[in-house]
Motif scaffolding. Structure first.
Motif, PDB file in Angstrom:
ATOM      1  N   THR A   2       3.791  -2.091  -9.626  1.00 44.39           N
ATOM      2  CA  THR A   2       2.700  -1.791  -8.653  1.00 44.39           C
ATOM      3  C   THR A   2       1.380  -2.332  -9.145  1.00 44.39           C
ATOM      4  O   THR A   2       0.678  -3.285  -8.587  1.00 44.39           O
ATOM      5  N   PRO A   3       1.279  -1.790 -10.492  1.00 45.07           N
ATOM      6  CA  PRO A   3      -0.121  -2.537 -11.356  1.00 45.07           C
ATOM      7  C   PRO A   3       0.069  -3.819 -11.199  1.00 45.07           C
ATOM      8  O   PRO A   3      -1.086  -4.897 -10.668  1.00 45.07           O
ATOM      9  N   LEU A   4       0.927  -4.723 -11.368  1.00 44.93           N
ATOM     10  CA  LEU A   4       0.332  -6.463 -11.413  1.00 44.93           C
ATOM     11  C   LEU A   4       0.774  -6.723  -9.885  1.00 44.93           C
ATOM     12  O   LEU A   4      -0.600  -7.270 -10.511  1.00 44.93           O
ATOM     13  N   ALA A  29      -2.452   1.685  -6.232  1.00 48.28           N
ATOM     14  CA  ALA A  29      -2.023   3.902  -6.422  1.00 48.28           C
ATOM     15  C   ALA A  29      -0.675   3.714  -6.007  1.00 48.28           C
ATOM     16  O   ALA A  29       0.486   2.950  -5.362  1.00 48.28           O
ATOM     17  N   TRP A  30      -0.442   5.145  -6.587  1.00 48.85           N
ATOM     18  CA  TRP A  30       1.073   4.911  -6.756  1.00 48.85           C
ATOM     19  C   TRP A  30       0.902   6.897  -5.954  1.00 48.85           C
ATOM     20  O   TRP A  30       0.744   7.161  -6.383  1.00 48.85           O
ATOM     21  N   PRO A  31       2.300   6.740  -4.939  1.00 47.61           N
ATOM     22  CA  PRO A  31       2.379   6.154  -4.264  1.00 47.61           C
ATOM     23  C   PRO A  31       1.875   5.387  -3.215  1.00 47.61           C
ATOM     24  O   PRO A  31       0.763   5.609  -2.902  1.00 47.61           O
ATOM     25  N   ASN A  32       2.397   4.381  -2.808  1.00 48.68           N
ATOM     26  CA  ASN A  32       1.554   3.288  -2.620  1.00 48.68           C
ATOM     27  C   ASN A  32       2.472   3.075  -1.156  1.00 48.68           C
ATOM     28  O   ASN A  32       3.220   2.960  -1.307  1.00 48.68           O
ATOM     29  N   GLN A  33       1.796   2.594  -0.028  1.00 47.71           N
ATOM     30  CA  GLN A  33       2.127   2.065   1.512  1.00 47.71           C
ATOM     31  C   GLN A  33       2.540   1.111   1.552  1.00 47.71           C
ATOM     32  O   GLN A  33       2.770   0.209   2.792  1.00 47.71           O
ATOM     33  N   GLY A  34       2.713  -0.024   0.443  1.00 46.54           N
ATOM     34  CA  GLY A  34       3.376  -1.357   0.986  1.00 46.54           C
ATOM     35  C   GLY A  34       1.994  -2.855   0.899  1.00 46.54           C
ATOM     36  O   GLY A  34       1.027  -2.189   1.906  1.00 46.54           O
ATOM     37  N   PRO A  35       2.357  -3.796   1.209  1.00 48.49           N
ATOM     38  CA  PRO A  35       1.441  -4.799   2.286  1.00 48.49           C
ATOM     39  C   PRO A  35       1.217  -4.265   3.009  1.00 48.49           C
ATOM     40  O   PRO A  35       1.875  -3.476   4.057  1.00 48.49           O
ATOM     41  N   ALA A  36      -0.216  -4.574   3.861  1.00 43.53           N
ATOM     42  CA  ALA A  36      -0.995  -3.959   4.999  1.00 43.53           C
ATOM     43  C   ALA A  36       0.167  -4.232   6.264  1.00 43.53           C
ATOM     44  O   ALA A  36       0.858  -4.935   6.644  1.00 43.53           O
TER      45      ALA A  36
END
Length: 291
Positions: free
Chosen positions: A117-119, A136-143
């Motif tokens: 995720t940071p990468l 950020a975690w958890p993330n919503q993925g690509p928009a």
């Protein structure tokens, strides 16, 4: 009324080896049907579900007769101390394999959170891949690729489940000490309480899943968080069901007069497995719900 077994390991043969049996072949066929049914089911073949169901039911029937034979061998005095050692090593390696199984999923969660995720959110990847990706975690993925969802916090149901499992570990230990002290009635009571706590845990987790799916919109397709959440908690819940079922069998055996204060590895093996399930849940509770 059942008579308590009084067979001692010293009366058993040097090392009992069962005769030829069809149980392994039948178990292999049942598992093959189960996997074939699961594969065709998720690929939308209409008969896949029924093939999967036949495989599961067949496997359970095989296990019933296979374990019945093992119990008769044990109660018949065929298992010496050497066989007992083999059982202990076998159960130890089985639990070790389960440790590695969960370690793989914990490792996947760590790698996704701390490295991937940071990468993907650094400058180079944001320019080349997804400009709106958040690290950020958890993330919503690509928009636009993952539907909005909410995460599951530690309060209150996961904390209640933690209390249930930890309490079941205590009641199981009390039951074990009661059996070693030849207090069968007390052992039955505390083991029954352990089984009840285990199945209450499963019911609470089912309610948590319903809440997460319907009210938080958290699904298996909710990005890496959703997939790893359900994989870790779902496999753990499956192991709780297996452990509670094992302890239920031990409870029935206790009620039928099986086991003695000196010879009760069936009980001990199930207890080892249950304590392993408890420890895994503590890791899940901290790393999935808190961190």
């Amino acid at each position: 009324m059942h008579v308590e077994s009084t067979v001692h390991a010293s009366k058993a043969p040097y090392y009992y080896v069962p005769g030829l049996s069809g149980h392994p072949v039948r178990a292999s066929i049942s598992l093959c049907l189960t996997l074939l049914g699961a594969a065709t089911w998720i690929n939308n073949w209409s008969g896949g579900f029924w093939l999967f169901l036949v495989g599961i039911l067949s496997f359970l029937v095989v296990l019933y007769f296979w374990f019945s034979d093992s119990i008769r061998e044990s109660e018949g005095g065929l298992n010496s101390a050497r066989v007992d050692v083999s059982y202990r090593w076998s159960m130890s390696w089985f639990i070790f394999s389960e440790v590695m199984f969960f370690a793989a999923f914990f490792g996947a969660l760590w790698y996704t959170r701390e490295i991937t995720t940071p990468l993907l959110s650094d400058l180079d990847h944001r320019v080349l891949l997804w400009p709106d990706f958040s690290g950020a975690w958890p993330n919503q993925g690509p928009a636009g690729t993952v539907a909005p969802f909410q995460t599951v916090g530690p309060f209150w149901l996961p904390t209640i489940n933690t209390a249930l499992l930890l309490s079941s570990g205590v009641t199981l230990t009390i039951a074990h000490h009661a059996l070693r002290a030849s207090k069968r009635g007390s052992a039955i009571f505390w083991l029954f309480l352990t089984v009840a706590l285990g199945f209450i845990f499963v019911a609470c987790q089912a309610y948590e899943y319903h809440h997460a799916y319907t009210e938080l919109n958290l699904k298996f397709t909710s990005g890496a968080y959703g997939a790893l959440f359900y994989m870790l908690t779902g496999f753990h819940g499956f192991h709780v069901i297996i452990g509670a079922t094992m302890l239920s069998v031990m409870l029935l055996r206790l009620m039928r007069g099986h086991f003695t204060a000196e010879h009760h590895f069936g009980f001990e093996g199930a207890a080892w497995y249950w304590h392993f399930v408890d420890v895994v849940w503590l890791g899940l509770y901290l790393y999935v719900y808190w961190f």
